[in-house]
Design an enzyme around this catalytic site. Sequence first.
Site, PDB file in Angstrom:
ATOM      1  N   ASN A   9      -7.465  -3.049   1.739  1.00 18.39           N
ATOM      2  CA  ASN A   9      -6.114  -3.440   2.160  1.00 18.39           C
ATOM      3  C   ASN A   9      -6.042  -3.178   3.660  1.00 18.39           C
ATOM      4  O   ASN A   9      -5.921  -2.033   4.088  1.00 18.39           O
ATOM      5  CB  ASN A   9      -5.085  -2.616   1.391  1.00 18.39           C
ATOM      6  CG  ASN A   9      -3.660  -3.020   1.719  1.00 18.39           C
ATOM      7  OD1 ASN A   9      -3.422  -3.895   2.549  1.00 18.39           O
ATOM      8  ND2 ASN A   9      -2.708  -2.366   1.067  1.00 18.39           N
ATOM      9  N   ARG A  94      -6.799  -7.491  -0.537  1.00 20.02           N
ATOM     10  CA  ARG A  94      -5.390  -7.840  -0.607  1.00 20.02           C
ATOM     11  C   ARG A  94      -5.108  -8.872   0.484  1.00 20.02           C
ATOM     12  O   ARG A  94      -5.399  -8.633   1.659  1.00 20.02           O
ATOM     13  CB  ARG A  94      -4.531  -6.613  -0.351  1.00 20.02           C
ATOM     14  CG  ARG A  94      -3.081  -6.969  -0.380  1.00 20.02           C
ATOM     15  CD  ARG A  94      -2.216  -5.820   0.008  1.00 20.02           C
ATOM     16  NE  ARG A  94      -0.856  -6.156  -0.353  1.00 20.02           N
ATOM     17  CZ  ARG A  94       0.132  -5.308  -0.316  1.00 20.02           C
ATOM     18  NH1 ARG A  94      -0.079  -4.071   0.047  1.00 20.02           N
ATOM     19  NH2 ARG A  94       1.345  -5.679  -0.651  1.00 20.02           N
ATOM     20  N   HIS A 182       4.853  -8.959  -2.716  1.00 14.75           N
ATOM     21  CA  HIS A 182       4.672  -7.734  -3.511  1.00 14.75           C
ATOM     22  C   HIS A 182       4.223  -8.057  -4.937  1.00 14.75           C
ATOM     23  O   HIS A 182       4.435  -7.272  -5.867  1.00 14.75           O
ATOM     24  CB  HIS A 182       5.960  -6.879  -3.560  1.00 14.75           C
ATOM     25  CG  HIS A 182       6.321  -6.288  -2.227  1.00 14.75           C
ATOM     26  ND1 HIS A 182       7.609  -6.288  -1.727  1.00 14.75           N
ATOM     27  CD2 HIS A 182       5.547  -5.690  -1.298  1.00 14.75           C
ATOM     28  CE1 HIS A 182       7.612  -5.717  -0.530  1.00 14.75           C
ATOM     29  NE2 HIS A 182       6.372  -5.348  -0.250  1.00 14.75           N
ATOM     30  N   ARG A 242      11.916  -4.309   9.025  1.00 13.46           N
ATOM     31  CA  ARG A 242      12.247  -5.734   8.873  1.00 13.46           C
ATOM     32  C   ARG A 242      13.710  -5.881   8.450  1.00 13.46           C
ATOM     33  O   ARG A 242      14.233  -5.043   7.727  1.00 13.46           O
ATOM     34  CB  ARG A 242      11.332  -6.383   7.833  1.00 13.46           C
ATOM     35  CG  ARG A 242       9.954  -6.707   8.369  1.00 13.46           C
ATOM     36  CD  ARG A 242       9.023  -7.210   7.287  1.00 13.46           C
ATOM     37  NE  ARG A 242       8.118  -6.180   6.827  1.00 13.46           N
ATOM     38  CZ  ARG A 242       7.423  -6.223   5.695  1.00 13.46           C
ATOM     39  NH1 ARG A 242       7.545  -7.267   4.893  1.00 13.46           N
ATOM     40  NH2 ARG A 242       6.624  -5.237   5.358  1.00 13.46           N
ATOM     41  N   GLU A 381      -1.368  -1.220  -6.832  1.00 14.95           N
ATOM     42  CA  GLU A 381      -1.791  -2.562  -6.422  1.00 14.95           C
ATOM     43  C   GLU A 381      -3.317  -2.672  -6.394  1.00 14.95           C
ATOM     44  O   GLU A 381      -3.879  -3.722  -6.699  1.00 14.95           O
ATOM     45  CB  GLU A 381      -1.211  -2.885  -5.034  1.00 14.95           C
ATOM     46  CG  GLU A 381       0.301  -3.068  -5.074  1.00 14.95           C
ATOM     47  CD  GLU A 381       0.980  -2.752  -3.754  1.00 14.95           C
ATOM     48  OE1 GLU A 381       0.841  -1.610  -3.267  1.00 14.95           O
ATOM     49  OE2 GLU A 381       1.665  -3.621  -3.216  1.00 14.95           O
TER      50      GLU A 381
END
Length: 402
Positions: A9, A94, A182, A242, A381
């Site tokens: 990742n 990822r 996500h 964000r 993940e």
Amino acid sequence: MTPVLIVLNAGSSSLKFQVFDMLDGAAPRLVWKGLYEGLGGSAHFLVKDTSGSVLDEMTWGSDDRFGHEQALMHLVSWLRQHQEGRELAAIGHRVVHGGEAFTRPVLVDEAVIQSLEALVPLAPLHQPHNLEPIRIVRRRLPGMPQVACFDTAFHQTQSEIASLFALPREMRERGVRRYGFHGLSYDYISSVLKDYDPRLAGGRVVVAHLGNGASLCALKDGVSIATTMGFSALDGLPMGTRCGAVDAGVVFFMLREMKLSPEEAERVLYTKSGLLGVSGISNDMRVLRSKAATNADAKRAIDLFVYRITREIGSLVAALGGLDGLVFTAGIGENDVATRAEVIAGLAWAGLTLDEAANRAGDPRISSGSGSTAWVIPTNEELVIARQTRSVLGGAQTKLAI
Ligand code: AMP
């Protein structure tokens, strides 16, 4: 030899990795996890075993020009030294954006890399960093099977209506639509719901992935039917830095009246907004919580975050036609007792009642009563990437000595 795979990742200055044993007929088994941070500057490497004990650590000076390529080659050589009967079989990555073309994980070749590069404008702050290690591996370890796993792919079950913006048709034809992100996290949560409560696996569930990036996903029978993120990873909830959903008119105001360039406006929306922008203090929820009792700016940022989550959950409950369960996950969702309590307090109308003791104790189930239930489920993940990588390789473990 036991085949292993590395899950990567990659961020702008970091490379997180996990190494899994891939034994025939068994679920991927985590062996080591770690990260490189400060890449391009004063880089630091840390690797832990499954109990969390630090196995090795190293720091490089800023003169060492230790970047992503050096990190990857260092990791491969670290594995070679510690492999104990293992051999590297594949690398799973990822990748934030799969666009319309990639609705499932894919074995990487040159054409795939080209297609993923074309998606950079849709995720300018993430996609280039995700692609960099893919290119490095192709150059430095030619022949190594690589699989790209997408944050967008889980949402391809959504209806056309859920994915449309009310924009002219030609924009839809250019790929301007809601994708959602996500997805690797939601995929994991969906896969374990049955272990927590079988009714959730076949029910109406909102998952709140609340980390530095944050979004919500409505799951019906375990598949995504709606989510708060859209075309880019800016939409929906306010995040660490964000903005979440803003009126598109704000962007024109920034360009025309404030005279910002598109790049400057983009930087404001991606890196100077959210918890950081509203508080003027930090994007880190721990810092804001520690100040909120005495600092009105910290409190306002948290209050807005919670308010937006609660409102957006209402929208997803409408899309689901009711609510059987709410799941909190990721850094804030898994750890911040107060955020969970405040969100649930705003959802009494949906039949949720907080079990305060369970919430403080960090129990999996944090609701009481016979209505909808609330849960804390740690996401994973990397395990999803390991599963997807294996399924793409079809169990035929191409072995490559390292
Ligand atoms: P993630 O992106 O999933 O790693 O989540 C990062 C966010 O989780 C940051 O805002 C952290 O402040 C927050 N976080 C991590 N640990 C805690 C904690 N113990 N309490 C509150 N927030 C936390």
